[in-house]
Scaffold this motif. Sequence first.
Motif, PDB file in Angstrom:
ATOM      1  N   UNK A   7       0.837  -1.211   0.000  1.00 46.32           N
ATOM      2  CA  UNK A   7       0.000   0.000   0.000  1.00 46.32           C
ATOM      3  C   UNK A   7       0.866   1.252   0.000  1.00 46.32           C
ATOM      4  N   UNK A   8       1.924   1.233   0.807  1.00 43.00           N
ATOM      5  CA  UNK A   8       2.824   2.384   0.849  1.00 43.00           C
ATOM      6  C   UNK A   8       3.492   2.567  -0.501  1.00 43.00           C
ATOM      7  N   UNK A   9       3.938   1.456  -1.103  1.00 41.95           N
ATOM      8  CA  UNK A   9       4.576   1.532  -2.416  1.00 41.95           C
ATOM      9  C   UNK A   9       3.658   2.109  -3.471  1.00 41.95           C
ATOM     10  N   UNK A  10       2.398   1.737  -3.426  1.00 40.48           N
ATOM     11  CA  UNK A  10       1.427   2.289  -4.379  1.00 40.48           C
ATOM     12  C   UNK A  10       1.238   3.779  -4.160  1.00 40.48           C
ATOM     13  N   UNK A  11       1.202   4.182  -2.887  1.00 34.47           N
ATOM     14  CA  UNK A  11       1.046   5.615  -2.580  1.00 34.47           C
ATOM     15  C   UNK A  11       2.281   6.401  -3.018  1.00 34.47           C
ATOM     16  N   UNK A  12       3.464   5.817  -2.813  1.00 28.40           N
ATOM     17  CA  UNK A  12       4.704   6.457  -3.262  1.00 28.40           C
ATOM     18  C   UNK A  12       4.648   6.697  -4.763  1.00 28.40           C
ATOM     19  N   UNK A  13       4.200   5.685  -5.490  1.00 29.62           N
ATOM     20  CA  UNK A  13       4.112   5.813  -6.947  1.00 29.62           C
ATOM     21  C   UNK A  13       3.139   6.926  -7.334  1.00 29.62           C
ATOM     22  N   UNK A  14       2.000   7.006  -6.643  1.00 29.79           N
ATOM     23  CA  UNK A  14       1.023   8.064  -6.925  1.00 29.79           C
ATOM     24  C   UNK A  14       1.627   9.452  -6.689  1.00 29.79           C
ATOM     25  N   UNK A  16       4.809  10.245  -6.636  1.00 29.83           N
ATOM     26  CA  UNK A  16       5.873  10.432  -7.625  1.00 29.83           C
ATOM     27  C   UNK A  16       5.290  10.873  -8.967  1.00 29.83           C
ATOM     28  N   UNK A  17       4.182  10.250  -9.379  1.00 25.79           N
ATOM     29  CA  UNK A  17       3.528  10.645 -10.631  1.00 25.79           C
ATOM     30  C   UNK A  17       2.974  12.063 -10.535  1.00 25.79           C
ATOM     31  N   UNK A  18       2.378  12.412  -9.405  1.00 27.64           N
ATOM     32  CA  UNK A  18       1.845  13.762  -9.229  1.00 27.64           C
ATOM     33  C   UNK A  18       2.942  14.821  -9.322  1.00 27.64           C
ATOM     34  N   UNK A  19       4.136  14.448  -8.929  1.00 25.29           N
ATOM     35  CA  UNK A  19       5.270  15.359  -8.989  1.00 25.29           C
ATOM     36  C   UNK A  19       5.955  15.323 -10.363  1.00 25.29           C
ATOM     37  N   UNK A  20       5.293  14.709 -11.323  1.00 27.53           N
ATOM     38  CA  UNK A  20       5.759  14.620 -12.712  1.00 27.53           C
ATOM     39  C   UNK A  20       7.002  13.764 -12.894  1.00 27.53           C
ATOM     40  N   UNK A  21       7.104  12.711 -12.078  1.00 23.75           N
ATOM     41  CA  UNK A  21       8.124  11.669 -12.213  1.00 23.75           C
ATOM     42  C   UNK A  21       9.566  12.180 -12.258  1.00 23.75           C
ATOM     43  N   UNK A  28      12.366   9.758  -1.933  1.00 23.78           N
ATOM     44  CA  UNK A  28      12.021  10.806  -0.965  1.00 23.78           C
ATOM     45  C   UNK A  28      10.552  10.752  -0.563  1.00 23.78           C
ATOM     46  N   UNK A  29       9.726  10.059  -1.322  1.00 25.57           N
ATOM     47  CA  UNK A  29       8.289  10.016  -1.031  1.00 25.57           C
ATOM     48  C   UNK A  29       7.901   8.916  -0.051  1.00 25.57           C
ATOM     49  N   UNK A  30       8.798   7.979   0.252  1.00 19.53           N
ATOM     50  CA  UNK A  30       8.469   6.892   1.176  1.00 19.53           C
ATOM     51  C   UNK A  30       8.082   7.393   2.565  1.00 19.53           C
ATOM     52  N   UNK A  31       8.849   8.286   3.177  1.00 23.99           N
ATOM     53  CA  UNK A  31       8.430   8.753   4.510  1.00 23.99           C
ATOM     54  C   UNK A  31       7.057   9.424   4.500  1.00 23.99           C
ATOM     55  N   UNK A  32       6.811  10.218   3.488  1.00 22.90           N
ATOM     56  CA  UNK A  32       5.521  10.910   3.373  1.00 22.90           C
ATOM     57  C   UNK A  32       4.386   9.898   3.246  1.00 22.90           C
ATOM     58  N   UNK A  33       4.549   8.914   2.389  1.00 24.70           N
ATOM     59  CA  UNK A  33       3.501   7.914   2.173  1.00 24.70           C
ATOM     60  C   UNK A  33       3.299   7.049   3.409  1.00 24.70           C
TER      61      UNK A  33
END
Length: 52
Positions: A7-14, A16-21, A28-33
């Motif tokens: 679930x965290x990995x999926x959120x990280x990907x989301x 990351x995509x929102x930040x235009x990859x 850097x998105x793992x802690x946030x997710x």
Amino acid sequence: MAANEDRIGKRVYEIWEQERRPLGEDMQYWPQASRKLPQAPRRMAARSRTAG
């Protein structure tokens, strides 16, 4: 535990995509997710206990 990591990995990907990859920035998105997701199951569990 693996389900939570998925679930965290999926959120990280989301995120990351929102930040235009941005290249090389995905980690850097793992802690946030991980801060956001663990709260959701607890809230749902609390609601189900009060609803019954």
